[in-house]
Design a protein around this motif. Sequence first.
Motif, mmCIF file in Angstrom:
data_model
loop_
_atom_site.group_PDB
_atom_site.id
_atom_site.type_symbol
_atom_site.label_atom_id
_atom_site.label_comp_id
_atom_site.label_asym_id
_atom_site.label_seq_id
_atom_site.Cartn_x
_atom_site.Cartn_y
_atom_site.Cartn_z
ATOM 1 N N GLY A 109 36.278 14.803 22.359
ATOM 2 C CA GLY A 109 35.957 14.635 20.769
ATOM 3 C C GLY A 109 36.930 13.682 20.085
ATOM 4 N N ASP A 110 38.195 13.872 20.353
ATOM 5 C CA ASP A 110 39.254 13.003 19.761
ATOM 6 C C ASP A 110 38.955 11.285 20.369
ATOM 7 O OD1 ASP A 110 40.398 14.982 18.529
ATOM 8 O OD2 ASP A 110 42.210 14.888 19.783
ATOM 9 N N GLU A 111 38.467 11.500 21.568
ATOM 10 C CA GLU A 111 38.256 9.972 21.861
ATOM 11 C C GLU A 111 37.121 9.291 21.199
ATOM 12 O OE1 GLU A 111 40.182 8.155 24.036
ATOM 13 O OE2 GLU A 111 41.523 9.961 23.621
ATOM 14 N N GLY A 123 17.306 13.093 8.489
ATOM 15 C CA GLY A 123 17.250 12.884 10.072
ATOM 16 C C GLY A 123 18.427 12.154 10.696
ATOM 17 N N ARG A 124 19.611 11.661 9.867
ATOM 18 C CA ARG A 124 20.831 11.213 10.410
ATOM 19 C C ARG A 124 20.477 9.721 10.871
ATOM 20 N NH1 ARG A 124 20.845 16.584 11.096
ATOM 21 N NH2 ARG A 124 22.696 17.354 10.595
ATOM 22 N N ASN A 125 21.575 9.316 11.345
ATOM 23 C CA ASN A 125 21.489 7.858 12.055
ATOM 24 C C ASN A 125 21.074 6.720 10.994
ATOM 25 O OD1 ASN A 125 21.775 5.725 13.709
ATOM 26 N ND2 ASN A 125 19.880 5.986 14.780
ATOM 27 N N GLY A 178 38.389 15.011 10.344
ATOM 28 C CA GLY A 178 37.231 15.681 11.132
ATOM 29 C C GLY A 178 36.561 14.396 11.681
ATOM 30 N N ASP A 179 35.241 14.484 11.479
ATOM 31 C CA ASP A 179 34.554 13.244 11.806
ATOM 32 C C ASP A 179 34.056 12.299 10.712
ATOM 33 O OD1 ASP A 179 32.715 14.923 10.818
ATOM 34 O OD2 ASP A 179 31.203 14.719 12.477
ATOM 35 N N GLU A 180 34.857 12.456 9.612
ATOM 36 C CA GLU A 180 34.513 11.741 8.500
ATOM 37 C C GLU A 180 35.393 10.515 8.143
ATOM 38 O OE1 GLU A 180 32.098 13.986 5.081
ATOM 39 O OE2 GLU A 180 34.470 14.211 4.953
ATOM 40 N N ILE A 212 31.194 7.846 5.584
ATOM 41 C CA ILE A 212 30.454 7.709 7.106
ATOM 42 C C ILE A 212 30.955 9.098 7.852
ATOM 43 C CG2 ILE A 212 30.376 6.418 9.333
ATOM 44 C CD1 ILE A 212 31.849 4.463 7.099
ATOM 45 N N ASP A 213 29.862 9.500 8.446
ATOM 46 C CA ASP A 213 30.180 10.976 8.878
ATOM 47 C C ASP A 213 29.334 11.041 10.499
ATOM 48 O OD1 ASP A 213 30.993 14.211 8.434
ATOM 49 O OD2 ASP A 213 29.454 13.900 9.900
ATOM 50 N N VAL A 214 29.959 11.165 11.589
ATOM 51 C CA VAL A 214 29.350 11.214 12.962
ATOM 52 C C VAL A 214 28.345 12.446 12.975
ATOM 53 C CG1 VAL A 214 29.902 11.294 15.477
ATOM 54 C CG2 VAL A 214 31.552 10.452 13.920
ATOM 55 N N ASP A 215 27.124 11.877 13.700
ATOM 56 C CA ASP A 215 26.017 12.679 13.596
ATOM 57 C C ASP A 215 26.311 13.844 15.133
ATOM 58 O OD1 ASP A 215 24.869 11.616 11.474
ATOM 59 O OD2 ASP A 215 23.631 10.417 12.848
ATOM 60 N N TYR A 216 26.187 15.081 14.715
ATOM 61 C CA TYR A 216 26.197 16.254 15.732
ATOM 62 C C TYR A 216 27.321 15.884 16.481
ATOM 63 C CZ TYR A 216 21.058 16.327 14.529
ATOM 64 O OH TYR A 216 19.920 16.327 13.845
ATOM 65 N N PHE A 217 28.470 15.398 15.703
ATOM 66 C CA PHE A 217 29.863 15.476 16.360
ATOM 67 C C PHE A 217 30.450 16.802 17.348
ATOM 68 C CE2 PHE A 217 34.448 15.832 16.348
ATOM 69 C CZ PHE A 217 34.881 14.872 17.270
ATOM 70 N N LYS A 218 30.056 17.965 16.598
ATOM 71 C CA LYS A 218 30.410 19.168 17.189
ATOM 72 C C LYS A 218 29.871 19.222 18.488
ATOM 73 C CE LYS A 218 30.293 22.266 13.421
ATOM 74 N NZ LYS A 218 28.875 22.362 12.628
ATOM 75 N N HIS A 219 28.590 18.791 19.060
ATOM 76 C CA HIS A 219 28.116 18.683 20.214
ATOM 77 C C HIS A 219 28.964 17.926 21.351
ATOM 78 C CE1 HIS A 219 25.426 17.686 23.564
ATOM 79 N NE2 HIS A 219 25.926 16.200 23.601
ATOM 80 N N PHE A 220 29.812 16.817 21.034
ATOM 81 C CA PHE A 220 30.687 16.480 21.892
ATOM 82 C C PHE A 220 31.792 17.304 22.314
ATOM 83 C CE2 PHE A 220 29.068 12.515 19.597
ATOM 84 C CZ PHE A 220 28.343 11.923 20.698
ATOM 85 N N ASN A 221 32.435 17.883 21.139
ATOM 86 C CA ASN A 221 33.548 18.885 21.297
ATOM 87 C C ASN A 221 33.098 19.960 22.142
ATOM 88 O OD1 ASN A 221 35.633 17.894 19.790
ATOM 89 N ND2 ASN A 221 35.026 19.082 18.062
ATOM 90 N N ASP A 222 31.941 20.391 22.183
ATOM 91 C CA ASP A 222 31.403 21.550 22.547
ATOM 92 C C ASP A 222 30.901 21.231 24.063
ATOM 93 O OD1 ASP A 222 31.511 22.875 20.394
ATOM 94 O OD2 ASP A 222 29.585 23.063 19.770
HETATM 95 P P1 GH3 Z 1 26.407 16.758 11.301
HETATM 96 O O1 GH3 Z 1 25.480 15.750 11.927
HETATM 97 O O2 GH3 Z 1 25.751 17.417 10.348
HETATM 98 O O3 GH3 Z 1 27.880 15.990 10.792
HETATM 99 O O4 GH3 Z 1 26.920 17.694 12.554
HETATM 100 P P2 GH3 Z 1 28.535 17.724 12.989
HETATM 101 O O5 GH3 Z 1 28.418 18.356 14.306
HETATM 102 O O6 GH3 Z 1 29.049 16.529 13.171
HETATM 103 O O7 GH3 Z 1 28.874 18.762 12.092
HETATM 104 P P3 GH3 Z 1 30.299 18.661 11.079
HETATM 105 O O8 GH3 Z 1 30.408 17.021 10.737
HETATM 106 O O9 GH3 Z 1 30.401 19.401 10.171
HETATM 107 O O10 GH3 Z 1 31.656 18.909 12.008
HETATM 108 C C1 GH3 Z 1 32.792 18.348 12.278
HETATM 109 C C2 GH3 Z 1 33.454 18.947 13.056
HETATM 110 O O11 GH3 Z 1 34.373 18.317 13.962
HETATM 111 C C3 GH3 Z 1 34.107 20.144 12.828
HETATM 112 C C4 GH3 Z 1 35.403 20.359 13.694
HETATM 113 O O12 GH3 Z 1 35.173 21.363 14.772
HETATM 114 C C5 GH3 Z 1 35.359 19.053 14.486
HETATM 115 N N1 GH3 Z 1 36.625 18.428 14.222
HETATM 116 C C6 GH3 Z 1 37.524 18.422 13.117
HETATM 117 N N2 GH3 Z 1 38.450 17.681 13.225
HETATM 118 C C7 GH3 Z 1 38.547 17.328 14.545
HETATM 119 C C8 GH3 Z 1 39.559 16.484 15.397
HETATM 120 O O13 GH3 Z 1 40.533 16.113 15.080
HETATM 121 N N3 GH3 Z 1 39.199 16.645 16.686
HETATM 122 C C9 GH3 Z 1 38.023 16.971 17.329
HETATM 123 N N4 GH3 Z 1 37.757 16.747 18.387
HETATM 124 N N5 GH3 Z 1 36.965 17.706 16.548
HETATM 125 C C10 GH3 Z 1 37.520 17.925 15.269
#
Ligand code: GH3
Length: 448
Positions: free
Chosen positions: A338-340, A439-441, A364-366, A321-331
């Motif tokens: 992102g942690d929350e 297309g995710r989700n 990561g988000d997996e 299971i992987d979060v979609d566009y997770f980088k977006h929350f971080n950015d």
């Molecule tokens: P996709 O839909 O393809 O999954 O896009 P995505 O943006 O979610 O991309 P991806 O899963 O490859 O990126 C995961 C990112 O999560 C990369 C890394 O910077 C960030 N990340 C990894 N570990 C952590 C963490 O412990 N906390 C936070 N806030 N970010 C993390």
Amino acid sequence: MHEETPKVKIISLVIACSASLLIFFLLYTLSGFQKSKYFSDEHKAANDYGELLRFEVDRELNSLLFISNGLSSYLTVYKDELDPEKINEILKDLWTKAEHVKNLGIAVGYKLTYVYPLIGNEKVIEKDFREIPLQWKKVKLAIDSREGVLDGPLNLIQGGKGIIYRYPVFIDDKYWGILSTVIDTDSFMNSAFKRVKDKRYTFAIRAENKEVFYGDPALFKHKGIALIQSHLPNNKWELAIENNDLKLPLYFLVLDVLIPILSLLTGLALYYYVKERFRLTSHSLTDSLTNLPNRRYLDNKLLEASSDASNNQQMLAVMLIDVDYFKHFNDTYGHHFGDEVIKRVAKLLQLKIRNSDTLSRMGGDEFVMLIENLKAEKDIILITTKIIESFQAEQVVLDKNIQITVSIGVAINSPNENADFKALMRNADEALYMAKGEGRNRFKFYAK
Ligand code: GH3
Ligand code: MG
């Protein structure tokens, strides 16, 4: 399992307290054992010294007792030609050679007939023993038992104190008279003990009537004294010996202080050690952000589960299971945000697992969900659909309304093939890749 839970604290505390108490009692018993050994050694030393004193008394006394033996033999042999002058000469000779003897006396019948030296002893001459109640008892004992009797120390009629040795003389099996050797108590005692004086010991001696005639009478009341009996002719003296060194050595006092401190410190060290061990073990298998099992845990679990599935011919499913566009929350909102989000995803996923399933965070988000003993493929469709659905509602994370979605890749091991967890993970990853690509989700099953 997370660090510093009250349970961990209590377990650490119980282990530390038990160890602390155990060490305390162990050391305390050991030190007690050492203490009693020390006292018993010291007591034995006092006892040995007492034996030495007794030996010295016997030795000193023996030479005096032989005077009576010699005199008795003389009287028996010369019974028919005894003359007062000769007797006085012999008494003088014996008296001159003997040490500590105040006077020598011969009673013919019961009356003291001869005394040497006469000067100072005039009072006793012609005294009938039967009229001296204090002395008659022992004189009678000597006559009745036909043995020598040591009397005293006692107050002498002529003044002063003395020990008297009475020796009955029987001629032709008939009582003839009694010989008396009056010994000067102080002179006798000082001479007896002069060779064995030892500052480490204090001693006192008491007669049969419990009257202490040498040393401090209070000594008999002291605790831990050694008591020795000296058996004399028809008499007993008792010696009390105190070991002056009988003070607990300093190291025992130091030990008394050190033992509780040492036990406490050990307990304290153990408390932190056990707590740290708990923290390390829980950390090594747990993801610290979500408290979920981590990749290490999952690897072991996968190995176990795939072998179980192979042995029992059960179906096993792995969901990636992987979060979609997770980088977006971080950015957009920062890493902390992102942690929350990751924590929220973990929580939502946890709501969907059964007790027999394993949810872990890979990093990561997996996330990986391991579903054991799967009955039918449609069950997994049900679970994945429910997961996707549970993310449809908007989430409030740190006061922000956001929409989280996840993509899921599923790989299933059918019951008739050997489960290979590495292949399963690879296939699930491929399926996830497809889900993302489409297309995710959504979820995707791995198809060969
Ligand atoms: P996709 O839909 O393809 O999954 O896009 P995505 O943006 O979610 O991309 P991806 O899963 O490859 O990126 C995961 C990112 O999560 C990369 C890394 O910077 C960030 N990340 C990894 N570990 C952590 C963490 O412990 N906390 C936070 N806030 N970010 C993390
Ligand atoms: Mg992602």
